[in-house]
Design a protein around this motif. Structure first.
Motif, PDB file in Angstrom:
ATOM      1  N   PRO A 269       0.733  -1.063   0.017  1.00  0.00           N
ATOM      2  CA  PRO A 269       0.112   0.133   0.056  1.00  0.00           C
ATOM      3  C   PRO A 269       0.989   1.420   0.019  1.00  0.00           C
ATOM      4  O   PRO A 269       0.390   2.244  -0.408  1.00  0.00           O
ATOM      5  N   ALA A 270       2.110   1.295   0.330  1.00  0.00           N
ATOM      6  CA  ALA A 270       3.044   2.455   0.155  1.00  0.00           C
ATOM      7  C   ALA A 270       2.918   2.801  -1.172  1.00  0.00           C
ATOM      8  O   ALA A 270       3.262   4.128  -1.256  1.00  0.00           O
ATOM      9  N   GLU A 271       2.810   2.112  -2.014  1.00  0.00           N
ATOM     10  CA  GLU A 271       2.608   2.562  -3.402  1.00  0.00           C
ATOM     11  C   GLU A 271       1.302   2.574  -4.121  1.00  0.00           C
ATOM     12  O   GLU A 271       1.175   3.350  -4.864  1.00  0.00           O
ATOM     13  N   THR A 272       0.606   1.343  -3.687  1.00  0.00           N
ATOM     14  CA  THR A 272      -0.585   1.447  -4.425  1.00  0.00           C
ATOM     15  C   THR A 272      -1.745   2.347  -3.910  1.00  0.00           C
ATOM     16  O   THR A 272      -2.686   2.532  -4.346  1.00  0.00           O
ATOM     17  N   MET A 273      -1.570   2.421  -2.421  1.00  0.00           N
ATOM     18  CA  MET A 273      -2.672   3.147  -1.672  1.00  0.00           C
ATOM     19  C   MET A 273      -2.113   4.063  -0.406  1.00  0.00           C
ATOM     20  O   MET A 273      -2.452   3.643   0.643  1.00  0.00           O
ATOM     21  N   PRO A 274      -1.305   4.959  -0.944  1.00  0.00           N
ATOM     22  CA  PRO A 274      -0.313   5.344   0.344  1.00  0.00           C
ATOM     23  C   PRO A 274      -1.190   6.076   1.429  1.00  0.00           C
ATOM     24  O   PRO A 274      -0.827   5.837   2.707  1.00  0.00           O
ATOM     25  N   PRO A 275      -2.307   6.805   1.289  1.00  0.00           N
ATOM     26  CA  PRO A 275      -3.054   7.187   2.238  1.00  0.00           C
ATOM     27  C   PRO A 275      -3.535   6.079   3.244  1.00  0.00           C
ATOM     28  O   PRO A 275      -3.671   6.552   4.592  1.00  0.00           O
ATOM     29  N   PHE A 276      -3.585   4.910   2.845  1.00  0.00           N
ATOM     30  CA  PHE A 276      -4.129   4.042   3.752  1.00  0.00           C
ATOM     31  C   PHE A 276      -2.991   3.609   4.911  1.00  0.00           C
ATOM     32  O   PHE A 276      -3.403   3.196   6.113  1.00  0.00           O
ATOM     33  N   LEU A 277      -1.716   4.116   4.456  1.00  0.00           N
ATOM     34  CA  LEU A 277      -0.969   3.503   5.550  1.00  0.00           C
ATOM     35  C   LEU A 277      -1.081   4.552   6.854  1.00  0.00           C
ATOM     36  O   LEU A 277      -0.400   4.211   8.146  1.00  0.00           O
TER      37      LEU A 277
END
Lengths: 490, 642
Positions: free
Chosen positions: B137-145
């Motif tokens: 997710p750091a690349e595919t969905m950063p705000p999720f982090l």
């Protein structure tokens, strides 16, 4: 319909039945198992002795398995003879008489086969010390470490504080010793060679292993043979010394169980000799697992048995008649809490050997030892103690034939640790600080010079920190550095 | 988030570079604004008439529909109805098959119901430990982090991704060995004594059968197959005992054993007692904008609205009543099977670019070329649109009303912020235009009307939207099922019981089989594919945005420096990556943390840079998911003389 009769319901026989049924729903499968219970995973016995797993958890099949898979399963039965000319085996019910002898002859039946598979496994070898064996059986207080019943007996006698001797410092002996020490027993390992696990380790590694196990409370008598067993008291060794023991666990090696094959006139050497098709000298009779002797295989391990079961199932069902067994490369991996040990391939090459690269690392005080033998850039052998990452990586290189990294030292170090975070001053201007928005140090410095002096202002100017938020510390670090090193623009 | 004059302003959750620049596409010069017939601009009527007349000349099952997980619920619903009622075809599936299908199948098997996260996303903030299996997710969905900040992370990925760099524990299995690792962790959890026996006996069934498989995966055996050390396996299970979540992503799902892979992770979660309790759980992370809603309302080959099964007589009866028809086709073929079919005459593609995103892409392109009629609805000229006989220019996110269902099963209103450019119509209008020409009625162009029909269709189904209204969505956070208008929604599923009839979750006995195409002497390396931060899916949209192209301008292949030098390659040079199915040209990037036997390729680039020229269309037997994540390749230098 082809009738396959499997003699032996251990890990090899059970696996073969599974593999056969997976490939063929119709083939007739009969299994003759000597023990009274369903097949179990012998590899897990050390965890049973250590008390981390129950005997029931080691079962490979449940009670319904044979019925569910249309398999004719005979427990507490033994094959007493093979008639190769009529292609039949004679089976005897040994219920209530587990050890076969002439006096316990039960009802006998004859079973026909088209293919017979011997998966009779191996039996413990008992050192020739006086008193260990009585009337053809192990004496009271002496247990082999081989079956689930053995484990139950060990568990029953392995009280906290009880002195226990383990005869044999090989892989299984050490696993048993570690499990017993974990239960609070006072364990002494008696081993006839000068260092432990001599088949897999060099003396240096054996020494590190003994030292590590010593710190866990295990004592060793190396270069020592048991001379006499005194029930309830202990062992007299060949040097005359006495080792106390309420329980003696025999783990001094195994011998292939070949008696049936010998009686049937099959070619037998150390084990029942088989070719790449897993055929014995009679092409209708096959052998797999510990009882079989294949040139590419060391017996006593489960992986060869599993690989052989897959090949034989391919052949017997016709799923792949060309399937051949070419041997199994062996990786020895000790299963003992707090001791991480792997050994593989040729480990006895000397450091100065001209056609090999040999790397060594020793740190006995922390229980670490590594030896790596490389040939043509590939791992030819290794011993790794106390470095789990390196062990896992080296095993992968060995199994997959991957060339070793040019940085050999990194291999021994194991996991590549993340580099220390560089200080903001040292980063190049092009270094990306905010990955989510591809914002470089240079862009942040420019924005700061243009007046963005806080994180929200920088976010406004560059979008740094507005994605996952993970760069916030780095951005704050840059701001501190900028504030300290240069006068802010005014 | 809001859009003012095409400028994006983020909400409180944060945005990555793709989000910040998404507004640029709204008025991009490459935006499609007129229908094209064989490349020439035509009127909507002319294009619609042409398509309808061609369709009328085919048998129903010669016409296929290929949908997308980015479509709104309203579009996805109406597309499924259009296929089955107006086209009367069974041949409909969508690109979510390449995305969520393995997790969906495994979730249904284990829990009796599939919802990406059966708990609110914000619950993750209370976790002690979160395991991410094949997710970056750091690349595919950063705000999720931001939701993961409080937890210790265990990341399972063959690559040291930006997400793995943040992990407390990064487990790096060999590509295609996830299932073995999950079995090993279950085994380790048992011998380390961290399984929740009371939960297993009271809330689950089938543990013994699953255990008999896992019993053969003791940590040292698992280490040999996966390369993950026994010590790390022990560390992982101890970290997981407690308030933990196990989340899966495409890395573990996009395999020919994808469903079993996910079942193995769920088995681990069940053994640890995580699902169906507040403060712990299992979930999968959806990949596309409407990855969840897109798989609930009937654009799947085997499915009817409300997450109903197409072969369930009661479900068919209910839907036929809602639709006012007396016949429905049966289940059809899955996405790759449609793209590889030789008995189709026509395909209508909505919101998807399979020429770049499907496995064995060159074969797919050949099949599409051979069609009598290829119709594509998109707002940019994707590689698939460029091949089409007819292209319809449709609206995009800021120009339309509708709903999406996010990864936690929460229904979100999409509100129209801008009028579309002249000449652009919504997909609903396109469907309506075709349906009416084909003599079918009941295809509204109004999102709200379509949604109200979707509510009736989903009523009583697993994903019941009947209690959701556009009005309620103005002020309420509603997670399905919402069976009535006074029902508060279901943020947390399974707290009392799982969705199987007996209320128990099921352990599914699964065993490791390994990649469909193991490496050999001819193709000694393993290729894995994935996303980079700056690009989305096939890249058809993000490759139009200058800022994103500046950051990641061209196809590349990541490898260990030793792997490069042994192939005679150096960083920055062009290389050819060759598999049994094709050859990709890519710039070499040396990454010291890569395994020496693996290479990584992003799948966002067109032409000779299509990673999917290499990938293996071996399909999962249950989910029909292709094996995107591992195939055998070799490296070659690009010939100088050409």
């Amino acid at each position: 319909m082809r009738r396959v009769v499997i003699v032996g319901y251990g890990m090899a026989g059970a696996r073969l039945a599974d593999e056969l049924r997976r490939r063929d729903q119709d083939i007739s499968i009969t299994i003759i198992g000597a023990e009274p219970h369903a097949a179990y995973n012998r590899v897990l016995l050390s965890t049973v002795v250590a008390g981390t797993m129950t005997p029931g958890s080691t079962r490979l099949h449940d009670e319904k398995w044979a019925a569910d898979h249309n398999i004719d399963l005979h427990l507490s039965h033994e094959v007493v003879s093979i008639d190769r000319s009529s292609r039949t085996v004679t089976v005897e019910d040994t219920r209530g008489a587990f050890v076969r002898s002439d006096s316990t002859e039960g009802p006998r039946v004859s079973l026909p086969y088209d293919a017979l598979v011997l998966a009779t496994g191996s039996t413990p070898w008992v050192p020739p010390a006086e008193g260990l064996v009585e009337d053809g059986k192990l004496a009271a207080g002496v247990v082999a470490f081989r079956t689930l019943d053995d484990c139950a007996e060990i568990e029953a006698k392995a009280h906290k504080g009880a002195p226990v001797v383990v005869l044999g410092g090989g892989l299984l002996g050490i696993e048993a010793a570690r499990g017993l020490a974990g239960r609070g027993c006072l364990v002494t390992v008696v081993h006839p060679v000068g260092h432990l696990m001599e088949r897999q380790l060099d003396p240096g590694a054996g020494g590190v292993l003994a030292r590590t196990l010593g710190q866990l409370g295990i004592e060793f008598r190396l270069n020592a043979l048991a001379a006499k067993y005194l029930p309830g008291d202990g062992l007299i060794l060949d040097d005359g010394t006495h080792v106390p023991a309420e329980l003696v666990v025999v783990s001094a090696g195994v011998r292939a169980e070949t008696s049936l094959a010998v009686e049937a006139g099959l070619e037998v050497d150390r084990g029942i000799v088989v070719d790449d098709a897993l055929r014995t000298s009679d092409p209708r009779i096959h052998a797999i697992g510990d009882c079989a002797q294949h040139p590419g295989t060391v017996s006593g391990l489960v992986q060869p048995a599993w690989d052989q079961a897959a090949v034989l199932a391919d052949r017997l069902t016709g799923a792949n008649p060309a399937s051949r067994y070419r041997g199994t490369s062996v990786v020895t991996r000790l299963k003992a809490r707090d001791v991480d040990l792997a050994a593989l391939g040729d480990v006895h090459t000397e450091v100065d050997c001209p056609d090999s690269e040999v790397l060594c690392f020793q740190e006995p005080s922390r229980g670490r030892y590594a030896k790596l033998v490389l040939r043509d850039d590939r791992v030819a052998g290794a011993i790794v103690i106390g470095a789990p990452d390196a062990a896992a990586t080296i095993t992968q290189l060995y199994d997959r034939g991957i060339p070793a990294p040019t940085d050999r030292l990194a291999l021994l170090l194991g996991r590549a640790l993340p580099a220390e975070a560089a200080s903001p001053a040292d980063l190049p201007s092009s270094a990306v600080i905010c990955r989510c928005n591809t914002v470089s140090k240079g862009q942040i410095v420019s924005a700061w010079r243009a007046g963005a002096e806080t994180v929200p202002q920088l976010a406004e100017a560059t979008r740094a920190t507005t994605g996952c938020g993970g760069c916030k510390d780095a951005v704050c670090g840059l701001l501190d550095w900028l504030g300290a090193s240069q006068p802010a623009s005014a | 988030m809001s859009v003012i004059d095409g400028q994006v302003t983020p909400g409180p959750g944060g945005l990555c570079q793709k989000g910040w620049t998404a507004g640029e596409l709204l008025r991009h010069p490459s935006r499609l604004t007129t229908p094209l017939l064989h490349g020439a601009p035509v009127s909507w009527d002319e294009a619609l008439d042409y398509v309808a007349s061609r369709i009328r000349s085919y048998e129903p099952d010669e016409v296929a529909v290929f949908g997308g997980g980015g479509l709104t619920n309203e579009k996805a619903y109406l597309l499924g109805k259009f296929a089955r009622v107006a086209l009367k075809t069974s041949q409909i599936d969508y690109n979510g098959r390449f995305c969520m299908s393995s997790a969906a199948a495994a979730g249904n098997k284990a829990f009796g119901l599939d919802r990406g996260l059966p708990f609110p996303l914000t619950d993750l903030r209370t976790a002690d430990t979160i395991l991410l299996a094949g997710s970056n997710p750091a690349e595919t969905m950063p705000p999720f982090l931001r939701h993961l900040e409080g937890a210790r992370l265990i990341v399972i990925d063959p690559r040291r991704t930006p997400t793995a760099e943040r992990a407390t524990l990064h487990l790096q299995p060999a590509p295609g060995t996830d299932l073995a690792l999950a079995l090993g962790l279950l085994h380790t959890a048992v011998i380390e004594g961290v399984i929740d026996k009371e939960y297993v006996s009271e809330r689950t069934s089938g543990f013994d059968d699953a255990w008999r498989v896992a019993a053969q995966w003791w940590p040292e055996h698992t280490e040999r197959v996966t390369g993950v050390s026994a010590a790390d396996q022990r560390a992982a299970v101890h970290m997981l005992a407690g308030r933990s979540y196990i989340l899966t992503g495409r890395g573990t799902e996009q395999h020919a054993t994808g469903t079993d892979n996910v079942s193995a992770w769920i088995n681990l979660a069940l053994a640890l007692g995580l699902p169906g309790r507040t403060g712990s759980g299992y979930g999968c992370l959806t990949g596309q904008g409407n990855g969840q809603g897109g798989r609930e309302h009937g654009q799947k080959a085997d499915q009817l609205p409300g997450y109903r099964k197409l072969d369930d007589p009661a479900a068919r009866k209910h839907i036929m009543e809602v639709w006012g028809v007396d016949w429905l086709p049966g289940p059809g073929r899955s996405a790759y099977e449609l793209l590889d079919a030789d008995d189709l005459k026509a395909m209508l593609v909505f919101g998807s670019n399979p020429v770049v995103s499907a496995p064995r892409a060159s074969g797919v392109a050949d099949r599409l070329k051979a069609l009598d009629l290829l119709v594509v609805a998109d707002f940019v000229m994707s590689e698939t649109a460029a091949m089409a006989d007819v292209v319809f220019p449709v609206t995009q996110w800021a120009e339309e009303d509708g709903t999406m269902t996010n990864l936690e099963g929460r229904i979100i209103r999409r509100r129209k912020a801008l009028d579309p450019p002249a000449g652009v119509r919504s997909d609903l209008e396109l469907i309506n235009g075709l349906a009416s020409r084909l003599g079918a009625v009941g295809f509204s162009t109004e999102p709200r009307v379509v949604f109200d029909e979707l509510r009736r269709a989903s009523k009583g189904g697993p994903s019941d939207y009947s209690g959701i209204t556009y009005e309620r969505l103005e002020s309420e956070q509603l997670h399905w099922p919402v069976p009535s208008v006074d029902h508060p929604g279901t943020p947390r599923l399974f707290l009392d019981r799982f969705a199987h009839a007996d209320g128990l979750a099921r352990f599914i006995p699964v065993d490791h089989r390994g990649p469909a195409e193991p490496p050999d002497d001819e193709f000694p390396l393993q290729a894995t594919t994935g996303r980079v931060l700056q690009h989305y899916q096939s890249g058809a949209q993000t490759r139009l945005i200058g800022e994103l192209m500046k950051a990641v301008p061209e196809m590349y292949v990541e490898m260990h420096p030793d792997t490069a030098s042994r192939a005679g390659l150096a960083s920055g040079e062009s290389a050819q990556v060759v598999s049994r199915r094709g050859t990709v040209t890519a710039v070499v990037r040396c990454v010291p943390s890569m395994r020496a036997d693996a290479v990584f390729l992003p799948f966002h680039f067109p032409g000779d840079g299509r990673a999917n020229l290499l990938t293996n269309p071996a399909l999962d037997p249950t989910s029909r998911m292709p094996e995107f994540k591992v195939c055998a390749v070799r490296l070659e230098r690009v010939c100088d003389e050409s």
